[in-house]
Motif scaffolding. Structure first.
Motif, PDB file in Angstrom:
ATOM      1  N   VAL A 538     -19.577 -11.398  -3.612  1.00 31.17           N
ATOM      2  CA  VAL A 538     -19.254 -10.428  -3.942  1.00 31.17           C
ATOM      3  C   VAL A 538     -18.025  -9.970  -4.124  1.00 31.17           C
ATOM      4  CG1 VAL A 538     -19.976  -7.794  -3.817  1.00 31.17           C
ATOM      5  CG2 VAL A 538     -21.338  -9.118  -2.692  1.00 31.17           C
ATOM      6  N   GLY A 539     -18.038 -10.030  -5.307  1.00 32.00           N
ATOM      7  CA  GLY A 539     -15.894  -9.558  -5.425  1.00 32.00           C
ATOM      8  C   GLY A 539     -15.664  -8.335  -5.525  1.00 32.00           C
ATOM      9  N   VAL A 540     -14.700  -7.852  -4.418  1.00 29.59           N
ATOM     10  CA  VAL A 540     -14.148  -6.687  -4.295  1.00 29.59           C
ATOM     11  C   VAL A 540     -12.242  -6.698  -4.372  1.00 29.59           C
ATOM     12  CG1 VAL A 540     -13.327  -4.656  -3.291  1.00 29.59           C
ATOM     13  CG2 VAL A 540     -15.674  -6.129  -2.697  1.00 29.59           C
ATOM     14  N   LEU A 541     -11.887  -5.911  -5.367  1.00 29.59           N
ATOM     15  CA  LEU A 541     -10.653  -5.351  -5.246  1.00 29.59           C
ATOM     16  C   LEU A 541      -9.847  -4.547  -4.621  1.00 29.59           C
ATOM     17  CD1 LEU A 541     -10.346  -5.819  -9.607  1.00 29.59           C
ATOM     18  CD2 LEU A 541     -10.214  -7.045  -7.821  1.00 29.59           C
ATOM     19  N   PHE A 542      -8.564  -5.232  -3.903  1.00 31.35           N
ATOM     20  CA  PHE A 542      -7.988  -4.568  -2.994  1.00 31.35           C
ATOM     21  C   PHE A 542      -6.191  -4.032  -4.210  1.00 31.35           C
ATOM     22  CE2 PHE A 542      -4.398  -3.612  -0.296  1.00 31.35           C
ATOM     23  CZ  PHE A 542      -4.944  -3.443   0.759  1.00 31.35           C
ATOM     24  N   SER A 543      -6.686  -2.337  -3.914  1.00 26.40           N
ATOM     25  CA  SER A 543      -5.419  -1.482  -4.453  1.00 26.40           C
ATOM     26  C   SER A 543      -4.387  -1.189  -3.606  1.00 26.40           C
ATOM     27  CB  SER A 543      -5.908  -1.373  -5.966  1.00 26.40           C
ATOM     28  OG  SER A 543      -6.331  -2.125  -7.268  1.00 26.40           O
ATOM     29  N   THR A 544      -2.906  -0.327  -3.827  1.00 27.81           N
ATOM     30  CA  THR A 544      -2.441   0.554  -3.456  1.00 27.81           C
ATOM     31  C   THR A 544      -2.237   1.527  -3.967  1.00 27.81           C
ATOM     32  OG1 THR A 544      -0.600  -0.947  -3.267  1.00 27.81           O
ATOM     33  CG2 THR A 544      -1.445  -1.292  -1.640  1.00 27.81           C
ATOM     34  N   MET A 545      -1.884   2.551  -3.532  1.00 29.47           N
ATOM     35  CA  MET A 545      -1.200   3.817  -4.116  1.00 29.47           C
ATOM     36  C   MET A 545      -0.168   4.933  -3.867  1.00 29.47           C
ATOM     37  SD  MET A 545      -5.009   4.554  -5.583  1.00 29.47           S
ATOM     38  CE  MET A 545      -5.950   3.778  -3.499  1.00 29.47           C
ATOM     39  N   GLY A 546       1.300   5.136  -3.759  1.00 29.19           N
ATOM     40  CA  GLY A 546       1.827   5.711  -3.232  1.00 29.19           C
ATOM     41  C   GLY A 546       1.107   6.897  -3.123  1.00 29.19           C
ATOM     42  N   GLY A 547       1.885   8.012  -2.161  1.00 33.65           N
ATOM     43  CA  GLY A 547       1.930   9.189  -1.091  1.00 33.65           C
ATOM     44  C   GLY A 547       3.491   9.503  -1.314  1.00 33.65           C
ATOM     45  N   THR A 548       3.427  10.463   0.085  1.00 31.87           N
ATOM     46  CA  THR A 548       4.889  10.291   0.455  1.00 31.87           C
ATOM     47  C   THR A 548       5.764   9.363   0.080  1.00 31.87           C
ATOM     48  OG1 THR A 548       4.295  10.777   3.124  1.00 31.87           O
ATOM     49  CG2 THR A 548       3.995  12.302   1.477  1.00 31.87           C
ATOM     50  N   ALA A 549       4.838   7.798   0.339  1.00 28.78           N
ATOM     51  CA  ALA A 549       5.853   6.721   0.542  1.00 28.78           C
ATOM     52  C   ALA A 549       6.111   6.305  -0.780  1.00 28.78           C
ATOM     53  CB  ALA A 549       5.076   5.899   1.613  1.00 28.78           C
ATOM     54  N   PHE A 555       6.801   0.550   0.685  1.00 29.03           N
ATOM     55  CA  PHE A 555       6.452  -0.619   0.881  1.00 29.03           C
ATOM     56  C   PHE A 555       6.132  -1.317  -0.813  1.00 29.03           C
ATOM     57  CE2 PHE A 555       3.884   3.419  -1.468  1.00 29.03           C
ATOM     58  CZ  PHE A 555       2.542   1.840  -1.810  1.00 29.03           C
ATOM     59  N   SER A 556       5.027  -2.250  -0.693  1.00 24.70           N
ATOM     60  CA  SER A 556       5.125  -3.445  -1.787  1.00 24.70           C
ATOM     61  C   SER A 556       3.929  -3.180  -2.747  1.00 24.70           C
ATOM     62  CB  SER A 556       5.094  -4.966  -1.370  1.00 24.70           C
ATOM     63  OG  SER A 556       6.690  -5.091  -1.050  1.00 24.70           O
ATOM     64  N   SER A 557       3.249  -2.971  -3.716  1.00 25.09           N
ATOM     65  CA  SER A 557       2.432  -2.660  -4.218  1.00 25.09           C
ATOM     66  C   SER A 557       1.807  -3.207  -4.108  1.00 25.09           C
ATOM     67  CB  SER A 557       3.096  -1.287  -5.830  1.00 25.09           C
ATOM     68  OG  SER A 557       3.056  -1.832  -6.638  1.00 25.09           O
ATOM     69  N   VAL A 558      -0.056  -3.796  -3.968  1.00 29.84           N
ATOM     70  CA  VAL A 558      -0.540  -4.642  -4.318  1.00 29.84           C
ATOM     71  C   VAL A 558      -1.741  -3.322  -5.247  1.00 29.84           C
ATOM     72  CG1 VAL A 558      -2.430  -6.095  -3.560  1.00 29.84           C
ATOM     73  CG2 VAL A 558      -0.628  -5.299  -2.194  1.00 29.84           C
ATOM     74  N   SER A 559      -2.009  -5.438  -6.342  1.00 27.68           N
ATOM     75  CA  SER A 559      -2.847  -3.836  -7.584  1.00 27.68           C
ATOM     76  C   SER A 559      -3.914  -5.497  -8.318  1.00 27.68           C
ATOM     77  CB  SER A 559      -1.738  -3.983  -8.831  1.00 27.68           C
ATOM     78  OG  SER A 559      -2.820  -3.769 -10.014  1.00 27.68           O
TER      79      SER A 559
END
Length: 669
Positions: A538-549, A555-559
């Protein structure tokens, strides 16, 4: 007559001394039968008119010969006034079955009571003659009406002529004559001398033997007979009597040639379109064999089996085969019916079970022959449909096997078909204890006239493991004893097992906190429930999203980082870089989320929780203070300006630090 008791007398007989006397009424007489010897010994005179004496009768208890009863018999003469009443008196005469002349004895009477004697006059006849007329006849005849002798070796045989009665005083002559029937004197039997012979019956003789010789040959023949008769039976006193006796007997010679009749072949396989063929029935032993040309006999045979009257003939009842004119082989001509019906291999048998006329040493061997009719008509059996899809939780798949072409017409025709599962993609045999997917089992179905379609439940295991769709196959085959002409098509069915076991993948925690100085934040994504089966990913994609940071500032974004889960990979740690600055800031946050890498997403896989919050805790120091530790001001100036500054560090945007400024008196008041 001998054996009678009805000799009525009006007398009483005087008996010898010491005889019992029965006293009854006023007049008592006694009567006694005496032999001539007893009468003479007693000195009893006979009347002048006494008839000539016949041969003396006797009473001899020692030898057992008894002609009459010498026991005293008493009867009462009743006195009525001056008259006497007569009585009847019987003398018992014994029937001795002996040929003899007439015999006699004396019967005397006497008054018992001397006081009564003067009143009774016996002078008229005080004695009478008892004569026994011999009624015995000599019965002569054969001991049996039929004699049977085997034709085995040169044996001497004889028939017995029996004389019933005892010849005591005369000699008689009688003729015995043999006459040919199917047996011929000189060929089949031999009479010594003339065919008619005279025999003498002497006193005391009761059996006559008439001898002859049986001739053995090596010819197969039926029972042969000739007759022997009594002739010139004398008619004299005592006469010979033949009424109720056997004066002619039949002598039969039983052929002792042991022979075997049987089928030359015990098994014959024929095609249904053969038409007609012959089955040989022959005299198999002895070989060679000579058959009497005049001999005709019939052998009985019957038919039985799964084939019926519509399939072959002759097929029912009792049938006959005829052997005649010296032949030693005959045939059953069998006709097979060729039809367009699938019947499978049908079988029938012929059985030999009897012969007419009978032979004593006949054996049937082999007495049964079997014919297999090989059907040349086809029938097709197969899967309908050939593809099946089922959820794993069902535990079984129902497949249909049917007769697709042709028909079964015989009620006793059966076709056994085997269904055998075969391993396919992701499917292995097992026992259901956590290993394997399907049972290694063979299923059997039987097709017949009333069963032309079968629904078969093929079992498999529900293993509670998340898997990709799996495949296995089911093959049709015939048993070893199945009939020819059975086609299996389609002979293979494919089964797809769709997994119905759920799996949940998500963040191990819904929030994480990290110091800015750490340099990275580690987030864990795991299979939280369910099991991934071997070969399942099972393949899952991990991504980050900015907030107050802010991305790429804090932080280094991940997409779309690919995370792949399998039976061996059930948890993955994802590292996100945290960017260090020297700015004093408030707590900053950003988030991470999960999405499926494939579209459409896999069935029965859920992402939960599919998002998590990451807190960045600031570790930068800020110094705020007076710009100088002392200030001087002219009183005339009117005010003193004191500077408070961020002496070191940086306050980030939006960051505020509140400081309270207060004065305190010293020397100045």
């Amino acid at each position: 007559k001998e054996g009678t008791n009805n000799n009525q007398l009006c007398v009483v007989v005087k008996t010898v001394e010491n005889q019992n006397v029965i006293l009854d009424n006023k007049l008592q007489l006694k009567i006694t039968p005496l032999t001539f010897q007893q009468q003479e010994a007693l000195g009893i005179p006979l009347p002048p008119d006494f008839p000539p004496k016949p041969v003396a009768a006797s009473v001899n208890y020692i030898t057992g010969r008894v002609d009459f009863n010498d026991s005293a018999h008493y009867r009462t003469l009743l006195v009525t006034g001056l008259s006497l009443t007569d009585i009847n008196f019987n003398i018992q005469i014994f029937d001795d079955q002996i040929d003899e002349a007439d015999e006699g004895f004396v019967i005397l009477l006497e008054v018992v009571d001397p006081a009564v004697a003067p009143f009774v006059d016996l002078s008229t006849r005080n004695a009478t003659l008892g004569r026994i007329d011999d009624n015995d006849v000599l019965r002569i005849g054969f001991e049996q009406a039929r004699y049977e002798f085997p034709e085995a070796g040169e044996i001497r045989a004889a028939v017995i002529i029996k004389v019933d009665g005892t010849v005591t005083e005369q000699t008689y002559m009688i003729d015995v004559s043999a006459s040919d029937g199917t047996a011929i004197n000189g060929l089949d039997y031999i009479i010594g001398g003339e065919a008619t012979q005279r025999f003498t019956i002497r006193p005391g003789q009761q059996n006559i033997s008439f001898p002859f010789e049986i001739v053995e040959d090596s010819i197969l023949e039926q029972v042969e007979c000739f007759t022997i008769s009594l002739e010139n039976i004398p008619e004299v006193e005592p006469r010979f009597e033949t009424q109720g006796t056997i004066t002619t007997t039949t002598v039969c010679i039983l052929d002792r040639t042991a022979f075997v009749i049987g089928f030359r072949e015990t098994l014959t396989n024929v095609e249904e379109n053969v038409g007609s063929f012959d089955i040989s029935v022959a005299i198999l032993s002895p070989d060679p064999v000579t058959v009497d040309p005049e001999l005709t006999f019939r052998v009985f045979y019957s038919a039985s089996g799964t084939a019926g009257a519509a399939d072959y003939s002759p097929s029912s009842g009792f049938n006959l085969l005829t052997f005649s004119n010296g032949i030693n082989e005959t045939f059953i001509t069998v006709t097979i019916t060729d039809d367009d019906l699938f019947e499978g291999t049908e079988t029938f048998s012929y059985s030999l079970f009897g012969v007419s006329p009978a032979f004593s040493l006949l054996t049937f061997a082999p007495n049964v022959t079997t014919v297999n009719i090989m059907d040349n008509d086809d029938i097709t059996i197969g899967f309908v449909p050939v593809n099946y899809t089922v959820n794993e939780g069902a535990g079984e798949v129902l497949v249909n096997v049917s007769v697709l072409d042709g028909s079964i017409v015989n009620s006793d025709t059966e076709i056994e078909v085997l269904l055998t599962p075969r391993e396919g993609t992701g499917v292995e045999f097992g026992s259901g204890d956590g290993t394997g997917d399907i049972f290694p089992q063979t299923y059997t179905v039987v097709f017949n006239q009333s069963a032309t379609s079968h629904i078969v439940a093929i079992k498999f295991f529900d293993d509670m493991v998340y898997e990709n769709p799996e495949f296995f196959f089911i093959d049709l085959s015939l048993t070893a004893n199945s009939q020819s002409g059975v086609n299996l098509s389609p002979s293979t069915a494919a089964v797809t097992i769709n997994d119905d076991d759920p799996v949940v993948i998500g963040f191990a925690s819904t929030s994480y906190s990290v110091l800015e100085s750490t340099g990275s934040a580690v987030v864990t994504v795991s299979v939280l429930s369910g099991t991934l089966g071997p070969g399942t990913q099972v393949g899952v994609l991990f991504s980050t999203m900015g907030g107050t940071a802010t991305s790429d500032t804090d932080f280094s974004s991940v997409s779309g980082r690919q995370l792949t889960f399998s039976s061996s990979v059930t948890s993955i740690d994802v590292s996100v870089n945290i960017l260090q600055d020297d700015i004093q800031e408030q707590l900053e946050q950003f988030s991470a989320g999960l999405t499926f890498s494939q579209s459409p997403p896999p069935m029965r896989v859920t992402l939960s929780p599919d998002a998590t919050l990451i807190n960045i805790v600031d570790t930068d120091a800020v110094v705020i203070g007076f710009a100088s530790t002392s200030y001087s001001v002219l009183e005339s100036t009117g005010s003193a300006v004191v500077t408070v500054s961020v002496l070191s560090g940086t306050l980030g945007p939006g960051t505020q630090v509140g400081v309270l400024f207060s004065t305190m008196g010293g020397t100045a008041t």
